[in-house]
Scaffold this active site. Structure first.
Site, short mmCIF file in Angstrom:
data_model
loop_
_atom_site.label_atom_id
_atom_site.label_comp_id
_atom_site.label_asym_id
_atom_site.label_seq_id
_atom_site.Cartn_x
_atom_site.Cartn_y
_atom_site.Cartn_z
N SER A 182 41.15 42.50 35.18
CA SER A 182 42.50 42.81 34.70
C SER A 182 43.00 44.16 35.17
O SER A 182 44.22 44.37 35.27
CB SER A 182 42.56 42.72 33.18
OG SER A 182 41.54 43.49 32.59
N HIS A 227 42.98 49.29 31.80
CA HIS A 227 44.31 48.79 32.11
C HIS A 227 45.23 49.92 32.56
O HIS A 227 46.03 49.74 33.49
CB HIS A 227 44.89 48.08 30.89
CG HIS A 227 44.17 46.83 30.54
ND1 HIS A 227 44.33 46.18 29.33
CD2 HIS A 227 43.27 46.09 31.23
CE1 HIS A 227 43.57 45.10 29.29
NE2 HIS A 227 42.91 45.03 30.44
#
Length: 325
Positions: free
Chosen positions: A159, A209
């Site tokens: 991610s 992230h």
């Protein structure tokens, strides 16, 4: 990336999400006129890492050997954790969610950029997102004495790269997009998703992230200030061209062989007899029907027999039947 601790060796029993992912991927690729190969390769690599089939199980390190932990990476100079942690996932839902996102973003980016540049971008974003995450964790330790992100956080997942790809994909967009039910400008979608995921999904890696978003922004900035293909893209392009050369050679050999066998079935391999208008193979120097010679420039030689020129139509048909009957 997902954070926290998870013990286990890999995929386990499917709960139905992976077959759904496979069907969706096949359907998406089937409708595309051009099939992006790098995106397909990334999907396969992540899925194989998770499933750990028997022929790969002994070759792949366990998930406990690749958790992204800043302290262990810097202490042991562990590049295995630095790079491989992005390709490991802690559950089927984690993998399926990331791969659905990769499929959508990868197809758009690879189609617009080309496979060589897209592959180069993925490598750069992977290195930068992991490096920035490492730098953020170390900075929090040094300047704020915040130890948890440096010592205690363990994360895996693709991610971070996906957040970076989202930034690149939306960097020039003036549209609005939907992020988990919230309509926001596309250029700010990654930031909105970062906040919403932290609010509603426990245990995810905030720094992982955030590192991906900053990596995407840095890549867009660097790309805007650099004209032409970057060196890594040129290297990947050269390698892919070298790998394709044997395939092109084999394909051309088969085409040449088919041309020699079929003769009349190849473009430019047919000449028409001016005496009887019969189409002959380019490999023949004499008309199969009436025996008239072909000149080097594709016409008739001057030694055409008068009989051949004035053969009745019925006689030509009779000879053709006798030849191929």
């Amino acid at each position: 990336m997902d954070g926290g601790r998870w013990r286990g060796g890999g995929g386990g029993v499917s709960r139905g999400l992976l077959p759904l992912l496979a069907v969706h991927a096949v359907n998406e690729y089937y409708r595309l006129p051009w099939k992006p190969p790098v995106t397909a390769g990334l999907l396969a690599a992540n899925t194989l890492m998770y499933l750990r089939p028997s022929f790969l199980d002994s070759l792949l390190p366990s998930i406990d050997e690749v958790w992204f932990n800043p302290h262990l990476i810097l202490k042991n100079k562990d590049m295995k954790r630095f790079f491989l942690s992005s390709f490991y996932h802690i559950g089927e839902s984690h993998l399926a969610y990331n791969m659905m996102s990769l499929l959508w973003k990868g197809i758009q980016l690879e189609t617009s950029m080309g496979s060589s540049e897209f592959a180069s971008m993925v490598v750069v974003l992977l290195g930068m997102s992991q490096g920035i995450t490492l730098l953020l964790a170390k900075s929090l330790l040094l300047f704020l004495d915040y130890k948890r992100a440096y010592y205690s956080e363990y994360a895996v997942g693709f991610s971070g790269v996906l957040f970076a790809m989202k930034v690149v994909l939306n960097s020039q967009s003036e549209d609005y997009t939907n992020v988990h039910g919230l309509t926001v400008p596309a250029r700010h979608a990654a930031w909105a998703e970062l906040v919403l995921i932290q609010m509603f999904v426990p245990g995810v890696s905030f720094l992982g992230h955030l590192g991906g978003i900053l990596a995407g922004m840095l890549y867009v900035k660097m790309k805007g200030s650099y004209s032409g293909s970057d060196p890594l893209t040129m290297i990947i392009r050269g390698l892919s061209s070298a790998l394709r050369w044997p395939l092109r050679f084999i394909r051309d050999m088969f085409r040449l062989r088919r041309r020699r066998i079929s003769g009349r079935g190849t473009t430019g391999g047919i000449w028409r007899c001016q005496a009887c208008t019969y189409d002959n193979s380019g490999w023949l120097r004499i008309c199969e029907m009436c025996g008239t010679s072909r000149s080097s420039n594709g016409g008739l030689s001057r030694q055409v027999s008068r009989d051949s020129r004035h053969l009745p139509l019925e006689e030509l048909r009779r000879r053709r039947v006798e030849r191929f009957g």
